[in-house]
Motif scaffolding. Structure first.
Motif, mmCIF file in Angstrom:
data_model
loop_
_atom_site.group_PDB
_atom_site.id
_atom_site.type_symbol
_atom_site.label_atom_id
_atom_site.label_comp_id
_atom_site.label_asym_id
_atom_site.label_seq_id
_atom_site.Cartn_x
_atom_site.Cartn_y
_atom_site.Cartn_z
ATOM 1 N N GLY A 211 1.580 -1.967 5.172
ATOM 2 C CA GLY A 211 1.474 -0.512 5.194
ATOM 3 C C GLY A 211 1.645 0.041 6.589
ATOM 4 O O GLY A 211 2.502 -0.403 7.357
ATOM 5 N N ARG B 194 0.795 12.037 12.554
ATOM 6 C CA ARG B 194 -0.165 12.721 11.681
ATOM 7 C C ARG B 194 -1.586 12.567 12.221
ATOM 8 O O ARG B 194 -1.885 11.638 12.998
ATOM 9 C CB ARG B 194 -0.057 12.181 10.253
ATOM 10 C CG ARG B 194 -0.534 10.775 10.130
ATOM 11 C CD ARG B 194 -0.356 10.254 8.725
ATOM 12 N NE ARG B 194 -0.753 8.873 8.673
ATOM 13 C CZ ARG B 194 -0.222 7.966 7.880
ATOM 14 N NH1 ARG B 194 0.757 8.292 7.071
ATOM 15 N NH2 ARG B 194 -0.670 6.739 7.898
ATOM 16 N N THR C 116 0.825 -1.220 0.000
ATOM 17 C CA THR C 116 0.000 0.000 0.000
ATOM 18 C C THR C 116 0.858 1.269 0.000
ATOM 19 O O THR C 116 0.430 2.303 -0.500
ATOM 20 C CB THR C 116 -0.977 0.031 1.196
ATOM 21 O OG1 THR C 116 -0.237 0.058 2.418
ATOM 22 C CG2 THR C 116 -1.915 -1.157 1.183
ATOM 23 N N GLY C 117 2.089 1.183 0.527
ATOM 24 C CA GLY C 117 2.993 2.330 0.480
ATOM 25 C C GLY C 117 3.289 2.702 -0.970
ATOM 26 O O GLY C 117 3.358 3.881 -1.328
ATOM 27 N N ALA C 118 3.435 1.671 -1.819
ATOM 28 C CA ALA C 118 3.699 1.922 -3.245
ATOM 29 C C ALA C 118 2.524 2.657 -3.886
ATOM 30 O O ALA C 118 2.716 3.476 -4.787
ATOM 31 C CB ALA C 118 3.959 0.602 -3.969
ATOM 32 N N ARG D 2 10.589 5.352 -5.912
ATOM 33 C CA ARG D 2 11.488 5.087 -4.760
ATOM 34 C C ARG D 2 12.623 6.100 -4.665
ATOM 35 O O ARG D 2 13.609 5.850 -3.970
ATOM 36 C CB ARG D 2 12.094 3.681 -4.861
ATOM 37 C CG ARG D 2 11.080 2.586 -5.014
ATOM 38 C CD ARG D 2 10.779 1.861 -3.730
ATOM 39 N NE ARG D 2 9.627 0.992 -3.920
ATOM 40 C CZ ARG D 2 8.636 0.868 -3.080
ATOM 41 N NH1 ARG D 2 8.644 1.533 -1.940
ATOM 42 N NH2 ARG D 2 7.615 0.087 -3.334
ATOM 43 N N ARG E 151 10.534 10.275 8.826
ATOM 44 C CA ARG E 151 9.351 9.553 8.334
ATOM 45 C C ARG E 151 8.593 8.919 9.497
ATOM 46 O O ARG E 151 7.369 8.960 9.559
ATOM 47 C CB ARG E 151 9.756 8.462 7.328
ATOM 48 C CG ARG E 151 10.420 8.987 6.083
ATOM 49 C CD ARG E 151 9.509 8.917 4.875
ATOM 50 N NE ARG E 151 8.797 7.671 4.752
ATOM 51 C CZ ARG E 151 9.293 6.596 4.161
ATOM 52 N NH1 ARG E 151 10.509 6.585 3.668
ATOM 53 N NH2 ARG E 151 8.561 5.516 4.046
ATOM 54 N N ASP F 186 -1.517 1.396 8.269
ATOM 55 C CA ASP F 186 -2.846 1.419 8.901
ATOM 56 C C ASP F 186 -3.694 0.229 8.479
ATOM 57 O O ASP F 186 -4.908 0.290 8.520
ATOM 58 C CB ASP F 186 -3.576 2.718 8.503
ATOM 59 C CG ASP F 186 -3.774 2.824 6.993
ATOM 60 O OD1 ASP F 186 -3.086 2.097 6.249
ATOM 61 O OD2 ASP F 186 -4.634 3.602 6.567
ATOM 62 N N ASP G 79 4.801 9.736 10.222
ATOM 63 C CA ASP G 79 3.790 8.669 10.128
ATOM 64 C C ASP G 79 3.067 8.475 11.466
ATOM 65 O O ASP G 79 1.882 8.170 11.496
ATOM 66 C CB ASP G 79 4.444 7.327 9.725
ATOM 67 C CG ASP G 79 4.957 7.336 8.292
ATOM 68 O OD1 ASP G 79 4.561 8.235 7.517
ATOM 69 O OD2 ASP G 79 5.766 6.450 7.950
HETATM 70 O O1 DC Z 1 6.097 1.934 3.038
HETATM 71 P P1 DC Z 1 6.533 3.122 2.200
HETATM 72 O O2 DC Z 1 7.784 3.767 2.677
HETATM 73 O O3 DC Z 1 6.640 2.797 0.744
HETATM 74 O O4 DC Z 1 5.344 4.189 2.380
HETATM 75 C C1 DC Z 1 5.351 5.415 1.708
HETATM 76 C C2 DC Z 1 4.593 6.456 2.529
HETATM 77 O O5 DC Z 1 3.204 6.187 2.514
HETATM 78 C C3 DC Z 1 5.006 6.596 4.003
HETATM 79 O O6 DC Z 1 5.320 7.950 4.272
HETATM 80 C C4 DC Z 1 3.818 6.208 4.798
HETATM 81 C C5 DC Z 1 2.680 6.232 3.819
HETATM 82 N N1 DC Z 1 1.777 5.100 3.997
HETATM 83 C C6 DC Z 1 0.613 5.316 4.686
HETATM 84 O O7 DC Z 1 0.390 6.426 5.163
HETATM 85 N N2 DC Z 1 -0.280 4.305 4.825
HETATM 86 C C7 DC Z 1 -0.030 3.100 4.311
HETATM 87 N N3 DC Z 1 -0.939 2.121 4.461
HETATM 88 C C8 DC Z 1 1.163 2.850 3.614
HETATM 89 C C9 DC Z 1 2.070 3.888 3.489
#
Ligand code: DC
Length: 231
Positions: A131, A189, A37-39, A93, A182, A133, A186
């Motif tokens: 992810g 927020r 989900t981060g992607a 990335r 980060r 959440d 995270d």
């Molecule tokens: O896992 P990652 O580093 O690729 O995530 C990228 C960004 O997305 C990170 O700042 C957190 C956010 N993220 C989020 O808020 N909720 C998620 N489920 C996954 C990632």
């Protein structure tokens, strides 16, 4: 959990804790789908950057999200991310996107859309979602919830190594500082901050090999499918 549909496995945790590698390999071992989900947040951030859409411009964000398709496919056994059909695996990335994705992922409209996409992708089970959440917001009823942690130094070392394979050379201090920023962002927020779900199992990967991490999660999943903890 004896449902024939296969489990919904949620893997959350701090940046660089090994979520992606673990989720990918656990999914492979179990024959499940893997959803990073981060992607998805990164791909939306890239599109906003390319289209010049500011995080404060809610109308434009809404419009952009309605006209965006993020998907994943396997290329030579590796997960690739597609944005509107084009492969953006490397572009999402870069350090620039890693910075920009923070404010983008804090936007409630972006989150609402992405959570809907993620629920839709995972609703039939046999899926590993990773992810921040997943166990708290996206699938609070997930069958198995893992919360991955690791020491900052161990995470920075892994992240730096992974970046070097993509030709990005940052010092350990730079990588550590970026990871720390980060984590803060995270966790603090307003919308869907990174939290351990009360029923998540903590896996500390500081001293674990990737094989150990994967074995641990697969073992927990197998226990559940063979009549373990939940029904
Ligand atoms: O896992 P990652 O580093 O690729 O995530 C990228 C960004 O997305 C990170 O700042 C957190 C956010 N993220 C989020 O808020 N909720 C998620 N489920 C996954 C990632």
């Amino acid at each position: 959990m004896n449902s024939p549909r296969g489990l919904i496995i949620a893997i959350d945790g701090v940046a660089g804790s090994g979520k992606s590698t673990t989720a990918k390999l656990v999914a492979k071992r179990l024959g499940y789908m893997h959803i990073d989900t981060g992607a998805m947040y990164r791909a939306v951030a890239l599109k906003m950057l390319r289209c010049g859409v500011e995080v404060t411009d809610s109308d434009k964000i809404e419009d952009l999200l309605h006209n965006t398709l993020v998907s994943q496919k396997e290329v030579d056994g590796l997960p690739h991310v597609l944005l509107d059909g084009a492969d953006v695996t490397d572009e999402i990335r870069t350090p620039e996107i890693s910075l920009w994705v923070g404010p983008v992922s804090e936007n409630p409209r972006v989150r609402k859309h992405l959570v809907r996409w993620q629920r839709d992708l995972g609703k039939n089970g046999a899926v590993v979602l990773e992810g921040r959440d997943i166990g708290t917001v996206v699938f609070p009823d997930a069958d198995l919830k893992i919360y991955m942690v690791a020491d900052l130094k161990a995470r920075a070392k892994r992240r730096r190594k992974e970046m070097l394979t993509r030709g990005i050379d940052q010092s350990m201090t730079e990588v550590e500082t970026a990871l720390q920023a980060r984590d803060e962002r995270d966790s603090n927020r307003e919308h869907s901050p990174l939290r351990k779900a009360s029923d998540a199992i903590i896996v500390d990967t500081t001293d674990l090999t990737i094989g150990d991490q994967v074995d641990k999660v697969v073992e927990l999943a197998r226990k559940m499918t063979t009549g373990g903890a939940r029904s």
